[in-house]
Design a protein around this motif. Structure first.
Motif, PDB file in Angstrom:
ATOM      1  N   ARG A   1       0.853  -1.117   0.154  1.00 38.42           N
ATOM      2  CA  ARG A   1       0.127  -0.719  -0.346  1.00 38.42           C
ATOM      3  C   ARG A   1       1.268   1.078   0.178  1.00 38.42           C
ATOM      4  N   PRO A   2       1.610   1.283  -1.070  1.00 42.10           N
ATOM      5  CA  PRO A   2       2.424   2.169  -1.136  1.00 42.10           C
ATOM      6  C   PRO A   2       1.469   3.781  -1.411  1.00 42.10           C
ATOM      7  N   GLU A   3       2.236   4.532  -0.473  1.00 45.06           N
ATOM      8  CA  GLU A   3       1.347   6.497  -0.460  1.00 45.06           C
ATOM      9  C   GLU A   3       2.437   7.285  -0.418  1.00 45.06           C
ATOM     10  N   PHE A   4       2.749   8.083  -1.990  1.00 38.43           N
ATOM     11  CA  PHE A   4       3.676   9.025  -2.739  1.00 38.43           C
ATOM     12  C   PHE A   4       4.066   9.889  -2.170  1.00 38.43           C
ATOM     13  N   GLY A   5       2.905  10.620  -1.275  1.00 43.78           N
ATOM     14  CA  GLY A   5       3.766  11.769  -0.823  1.00 43.78           C
ATOM     15  C   GLY A   5       3.868  12.575  -1.435  1.00 43.78           C
ATOM     16  N   ILE A   6       4.652  13.973  -0.995  1.00 44.17           N
ATOM     17  CA  ILE A   6       4.878  14.472  -2.477  1.00 44.17           C
ATOM     18  C   ILE A   6       5.441  14.019  -3.731  1.00 44.17           C
ATOM     19  N   PRO A   7       5.066  14.360  -4.902  1.00 43.42           N
ATOM     20  CA  PRO A   7       5.122  13.787  -6.098  1.00 43.42           C
ATOM     21  C   PRO A   7       6.507  14.089  -6.974  1.00 43.42           C
ATOM     22  N   TRP A   8       7.364  14.917  -5.942  1.00 37.43           N
ATOM     23  CA  TRP A   8       8.393  14.897  -6.606  1.00 37.43           C
ATOM     24  C   TRP A   8       9.875  14.087  -6.691  1.00 37.43           C
ATOM     25  N   GLY A   9       9.302  12.636  -5.564  1.00 33.13           N
ATOM     26  CA  GLY A   9      10.417  11.980  -4.897  1.00 33.13           C
ATOM     27  C   GLY A   9       9.300  11.002  -6.099  1.00 33.13           C
ATOM     28  N   ALA A  10       8.705  10.758  -6.671  1.00 32.28           N
ATOM     29  CA  ALA A  10       7.587   9.375  -7.392  1.00 32.28           C
ATOM     30  C   ALA A  10       8.404   9.872  -8.624  1.00 32.28           C
ATOM     31  N   LEU A  11       8.351  11.253  -9.131  1.00 30.22           N
ATOM     32  CA  LEU A  11       8.482  12.272 -10.806  1.00 30.22           C
ATOM     33  C   LEU A  11      10.164  11.493 -11.059  1.00 30.22           C
ATOM     34  N   ALA A  12      10.979  11.754  -9.776  1.00 30.72           N
ATOM     35  CA  ALA A  12      12.521  11.128 -10.471  1.00 30.72           C
ATOM     36  C   ALA A  12      12.418   9.862  -9.999  1.00 30.72           C
ATOM     37  N   ILE A  13      11.884   9.378  -9.475  1.00 32.76           N
ATOM     38  CA  ILE A  13      11.929   8.017  -9.875  1.00 32.76           C
ATOM     39  C   ILE A  13      11.559   7.549 -11.682  1.00 32.76           C
ATOM     40  N   VAL A  14      10.392   7.883 -11.700  1.00 32.51           N
ATOM     41  CA  VAL A  14      10.276   7.411 -12.934  1.00 32.51           C
ATOM     42  C   VAL A  14      11.347   7.939 -14.187  1.00 32.51           C
ATOM     43  N   ALA A  15      11.638   8.913 -13.620  1.00 28.93           N
ATOM     44  CA  ALA A  15      12.595  10.067 -14.760  1.00 28.93           C
ATOM     45  C   ALA A  15      14.378   8.726 -14.675  1.00 28.93           C
ATOM     46  N   ALA A  16      14.253   8.359 -13.630  1.00 30.21           N
ATOM     47  CA  ALA A  16      15.569   6.879 -13.202  1.00 30.21           C
ATOM     48  C   ALA A  16      15.374   5.291 -14.315  1.00 30.21           C
ATOM     49  N   CYS A  17      13.958   5.595 -14.560  1.00 23.49           N
ATOM     50  CA  CYS A  17      13.386   4.736 -14.917  1.00 23.49           C
ATOM     51  C   CYS A  17      13.573   4.130 -16.395  1.00 23.49           C
ATOM     52  N   LEU A  18      13.441   5.932 -16.556  1.00 23.10           N
ATOM     53  CA  LEU A  18      13.074   6.243 -18.469  1.00 23.10           C
ATOM     54  C   LEU A  18      14.557   6.355 -18.542  1.00 23.10           C
ATOM     55  N   CYS A  19      15.775   7.053 -18.063  1.00 21.87           N
ATOM     56  CA  CYS A  19      17.012   6.867 -17.922  1.00 21.87           C
ATOM     57  C   CYS A  19      17.318   5.776 -18.211  1.00 21.87           C
ATOM     58  N   TRP A  20      17.159   4.716 -17.629  1.00 27.28           N
ATOM     59  CA  TRP A  20      17.502   3.321 -17.411  1.00 27.28           C
ATOM     60  C   TRP A  20      16.447   2.602 -18.889  1.00 27.28           C
ATOM     61  N   ALA A  21      15.933   3.528 -19.362  1.00 29.12           N
ATOM     62  CA  ALA A  21      14.928   2.493 -20.327  1.00 29.12           C
ATOM     63  C   ALA A  21      15.821   2.977 -21.740  1.00 29.12           C
ATOM     64  N   ILE A  22      16.212   4.089 -21.760  1.00 26.72           N
ATOM     65  CA  ILE A  22      17.045   5.024 -22.510  1.00 26.72           C
ATOM     66  C   ILE A  22      18.756   3.800 -23.474  1.00 26.72           C
ATOM     67  N   ASP A  23      19.326   3.917 -22.055  1.00 16.44           N
ATOM     68  CA  ASP A  23      20.663   2.965 -22.023  1.00 16.44           C
ATOM     69  C   ASP A  23      20.091   1.401 -22.022  1.00 16.44           C
ATOM     70  N   ASN A  24      19.058   0.596 -22.025  1.00 18.88           N
ATOM     71  CA  ASN A  24      18.808  -0.245 -22.652  1.00 18.88           C
ATOM     72  C   ASN A  24      18.380  -0.539 -23.656  1.00 18.88           C
ATOM     73  N   ASN A  25      17.822   0.093 -25.273  1.00 19.84           N
ATOM     74  CA  ASN A  25      17.913   0.744 -25.978  1.00 19.84           C
ATOM     75  C   ASN A  25      18.532   1.286 -26.711  1.00 19.84           C
ATOM     76  N   LEU A  26      19.883   1.962 -25.683  1.00 23.70           N
ATOM     77  CA  LEU A  26      21.493   2.220 -26.477  1.00 23.70           C
ATOM     78  C   LEU A  26      21.972   1.180 -26.757  1.00 23.70           C
ATOM     79  N   THR A  27      22.039   0.479 -25.217  1.00 20.12           N
ATOM     80  CA  THR A  27      23.153  -0.688 -25.643  1.00 20.12           C
ATOM     81  C   THR A  27      22.706  -1.692 -27.083  1.00 20.12           C
ATOM     82  N   ARG A  28      21.467  -1.754 -26.721  1.00 20.23           N
ATOM     83  CA  ARG A  28      20.940  -2.772 -27.991  1.00 20.23           C
ATOM     84  C   ARG A  28      21.727  -2.332 -29.112  1.00 20.23           C
ATOM     85  N   LYS A  29      22.384  -1.227 -29.560  1.00 18.08           N
ATOM     86  CA  LYS A  29      22.562  -1.017 -30.783  1.00 18.08           C
ATOM     87  C   LYS A  29      24.288  -1.165 -30.714  1.00 18.08           C
ATOM     88  N   ILE A  30      25.403  -1.704 -29.881  1.00 16.34           N
ATOM     89  CA  ILE A  30      26.287  -2.088 -29.651  1.00 16.34           C
ATOM     90  C   ILE A  30      26.001  -3.455 -28.557  1.00 16.34           C
TER      91      ILE A  30
END
Length: 350
Positions: free
Chosen positions: A148-177
């Motif tokens: 039962r997560p409680e997000f509280g201030i949304p900036w923390g949640a947005l930062a984690i989603v942004a981290a996931c986006l960075c790793w998603a970009i990482d995964n797709n760039l790594t596929r190129k090599i």
């Protein structure tokens, strides 16, 4: 394709299994410092493996394809997003977000990896693959929902989603090599991420733990992060980013299952629901039949290969018939029909 699926599962199992082992160190090592030591264990261990292998008797033609100058921009981008920006954003998010909410949000990596692969990097997919990915990710969400997560201030949640986006970009760039040496790629990425996290930990005033804890973290990092990264790169080579990301989303379930045995935790209803969802999603992927007439355009690259229907070329050097072997080679345009996935040889339009 079967080998790619096996690599993806091995990546998920090795990474998921590391979670309960790393959990045993949380009380004695700060989370930021622990992340640094896990990544450093991964990077140092893999680069040591790479160097020892280079000193071995294997010839260049029989070994893995080394990174080239053309690969460096893709590798630099992967390190920037996955090894630097991702961990920093995650630490910022964790400072403002409960751990239970973070566990839930981290499942966004699989979704974002697939979305980028499909709509930005133009990997092919159909309804079956899309539904399978959703079920696998839904299983990961169920595992975290019981808390039962409680997000509280949304900036923390947005930062984690942004981290996931960075790793998603990482995964797709790594596929190129991903045709290049998986050990070399994973070793460089692990070492870069480890040094960045270590800098963050020291700047925040967290001390280095005792030698025993450092060694334990290093071993866990090599087995759970390093080997997982190697398997992940090999899966990217054979399956593409979206399908690899979907299979890798099963890692939380693997970690939860091992925790039941090792830490004697009691499973809730969510554990069994998640298992059913993930099993159904994986079944949809395993039973995929993507067959149609397609055309391979001419291309030149380097990777370990055997002389199958996609590799019918002559050699400009003495060759004793040993396979697989590695050397620069070209592909002539060819049109044929067979079952395939978006691996390094099948990146055509539909």
């Amino acid at each position: 394709m079967p080998s790619g699926i096996a690599y993806a599962f091995l990546a998920a199992v090795s990474f998921g299994a590391s979670t309960p082992f790393a959990k045993t160190l949380v009380g004695s090592v700060s989370p930021v410092m622990l992340a640094a030591l896990l990544y450093l264990g991964s990077g140092i261990g893999l680069l040591a493996w790479f160097c020892l292998r280079a000193l071995g008797p294997a010839s260049d033609q029989a070994g893995a394809a080394r990174l080239t100058r053309a690969d460096l921009p893709w590798l630099a981008g992967a390190i920037l997003f996955g090894g630097i920006a991702g961990p920093v954003l995650l630490m910022l998010g964790l400072s403002r977000t409960p751990a239970s909410a973070a566990s839930l949000l981290l499942n966004m990596e699989g979704v974002l990896t697939s979305m980028l692969a499909w709509f930005v990097f133009k990997e092919n997919f159909d309804r079956r693959i899309f539904a399978g990915m959703l079920l696998i990710v839904a299983g990961g969400i169920v595992l975290g929902w019981e808390q039962r997560p409680e997000f509280g201030i949304p900036w923390g949640a947005l930062a984690i989603v942004a981290a996931c986006l960075c790793w998603a970009i990482d995964n797709n760039l790594t596929r190129k090599i991903s045709a290049s040496d998986a050990v070399q790629i994973a070793g460089i990425k692990g070492l870069a991420a480890g040094l960045v996290n270590l800098g963050i930990a020291l700047s925040l005033g967290f001390p280095l733990p005792a030698l025993g804890a450092m060694l334990s973290a290093g071993v866990i990092g090599f087995c759970g992060y390093g080997l997982s990264l190697v398997f992940f790169v090999l899966a990217l080579r054979n399956l593409g980013a979206a399908r690899t990301g979907a299979y890798f989303s099963a890692a939380p379930f693997v970690g939860a299952a091992i925790s039941l045995l090792m830490l004697q935790e009691v499973p809730g209803a969510g554990f069994w629901i998640a298992g059913l969802l993930m099993a159904t999603g994986i079944w949809l992927h395993l039973t995929e039949k993507h067959v149609h007439a397609h055309t391979h355009t001419g291309m030149h690259h380097v990777h370990a290969h055997v002389h199958d229907e996609h590799h019918q070329h002559n050699h400009d050097f003495p060759w004793d018939g040993t396979e697989p072997h590695t050397h620069p080679h070209g592909h002539e345009p060819i049109t044929h029909s067979h079952a395939h996935v978006p691996d390094i040889h099948h990146q055509h339009r539909h």
